[in-house]
Scaffold this motif. Sequence first.
Motif, PDB file in Angstrom:
ATOM      1  N   LEU A 108      19.859  13.736  47.459  1.00 27.66           N
ATOM      2  CA  LEU A 108      18.517  13.655  46.903  1.00 27.66           C
ATOM      3  C   LEU A 108      18.549  13.264  45.436  1.00 27.66           C
ATOM      4  O   LEU A 108      19.515  13.523  44.732  1.00 27.66           O
ATOM      5  CB  LEU A 108      17.820  15.019  47.030  1.00 27.66           C
ATOM      6  N   ASP A 109      17.472  12.646  44.980  1.00 21.72           N
ATOM      7  CA  ASP A 109      17.305  12.431  43.548  1.00 21.72           C
ATOM      8  C   ASP A 109      17.084  13.780  42.879  1.00 21.72           C
ATOM      9  O   ASP A 109      16.457  14.678  43.444  1.00 21.72           O
ATOM     10  CB  ASP A 109      16.104  11.525  43.276  1.00 21.72           C
ATOM     11  N   GLU A 110      17.581  13.908  41.664  1.00 25.06           N
ATOM     12  CA  GLU A 110      17.391  15.168  40.949  1.00 25.06           C
ATOM     13  C   GLU A 110      15.940  15.299  40.500  1.00 25.06           C
ATOM     14  O   GLU A 110      15.292  14.325  40.150  1.00 25.06           O
ATOM     15  CB  GLU A 110      18.319  15.220  39.737  1.00 25.06           C
ATOM     16  N   PRO A 111      15.427  16.523  40.487  1.00 29.72           N
ATOM     17  CA  PRO A 111      14.049  16.730  40.005  1.00 29.72           C
ATOM     18  C   PRO A 111      13.941  16.479  38.512  1.00 29.72           C
ATOM     19  O   PRO A 111      14.938  16.525  37.788  1.00 29.72           O
ATOM     20  CB  PRO A 111      13.781  18.202  40.346  1.00 29.72           C
ATOM     21  N   LEU A 112      12.722  16.249  38.059  1.00 29.67           N
ATOM     22  CA  LEU A 112      12.467  16.027  36.643  1.00 29.67           C
ATOM     23  C   LEU A 112      12.730  17.321  35.873  1.00 29.67           C
ATOM     24  O   LEU A 112      12.286  18.392  36.276  1.00 29.67           O
ATOM     25  CB  LEU A 112      11.015  15.588  36.453  1.00 29.67           C
ATOM     26  N   THR A 113      13.467  17.200  34.781  1.00 29.42           N
ATOM     27  CA  THR A 113      13.813  18.383  33.989  1.00 29.42           C
ATOM     28  C   THR A 113      13.443  18.178  32.519  1.00 29.42           C
ATOM     29  O   THR A 113      13.183  17.057  32.078  1.00 29.42           O
ATOM     30  CB  THR A 113      15.317  18.699  34.074  1.00 29.42           C
ATOM     31  N   VAL A 114      13.435  19.271  31.787  1.00 32.43           N
ATOM     32  CA  VAL A 114      13.343  19.229  30.332  1.00 32.43           C
ATOM     33  C   VAL A 114      14.538  19.987  29.781  1.00 32.43           C
ATOM     34  O   VAL A 114      15.059  20.896  30.436  1.00 32.43           O
ATOM     35  CB  VAL A 114      12.026  19.843  29.803  1.00 32.43           C
TER      36      VAL A 114
END
Length: 302
Positions: A43-49
């Motif tokens: 899977l693509d990694e989720p958006l992070t900060v």
Amino acid sequence: MAALTSGTSWTSLTLPALLLAALAGALAVKTDLVGGAPAGHVLDEPLTVEIAPRSFTYRESGEFYRAGYAVDGSQKTVTASRALTIMKYQVTAADYGRCVADGACAAAEPGFAPKDAVDTPATGVSYDDAAAYAAWLSARTGEIWTLPSDRDLAFAAGERFPDDALGVDIDSTNPADRWLADYRRETARKASRDPVPQPLGRFGENEYGLADFAGNVWEWTTTCNRRVNLDKAGEVLNDTSSCGIYVASGKHRAAMSSFVRNPKGGGCAVGVPPDNVGFRLVKDTRWYAPLLAAFRARGIPL
């Protein structure tokens, strides 16, 4: 195991780090738990900060008592020495549904399915469900994802993190002072309830770009509920943790059993229950994180 970052040499590593590296290699060869491509579709990694290191003020979670009277937990200045990588948004119902479809997660509590699963946080999930999702996402992305601690969320949430203090003089021996303060706080919490989960971004971002914290979806943490007894000088007499009950953080802290999915069904161990409970994850970017995860998977706490 993740490669060493550029600029790091073997000669610059400490002995414990070298021992960890050696153990990691041996464990990878013998168990295939460390390294290698994750099974199935990646899977693509989720958006992070990324929350930069800083010092911040943190009031410890738990129930604190002094001379038999409830008091506020201590407030400390904490210095985070490394950055924290955390999901910008809470895990969505659609993302959680993929884990369910793979057979790695239990379905969310019936009645919590949103109209727009792609754009609405997953709710109706327990601590155990959230931990299963973290393990599944780790396998699917090849990275190490875990639930945050209460302190992690305080670090990431910044000005949005709640202060549960009642503000009553800790030397007061009048139980009515605490009772009245507690009554006012709990009444205010009930008056602000908004039960319907809102789309991602509905509650805006904090000063670090973290979205929707302290909206109407509380977030599971790995922090165990505590009962702490203090002596007259404020020193700890005993500290009892209940690790079947975990802290969920949001507008206020709530302590709930790990298997509870519906906080309104009597599952909140302390105080007013959350409107809803979901979660977001942190990514462990340390080079030896896969080794730690492999040990934990074998029941070795590190």
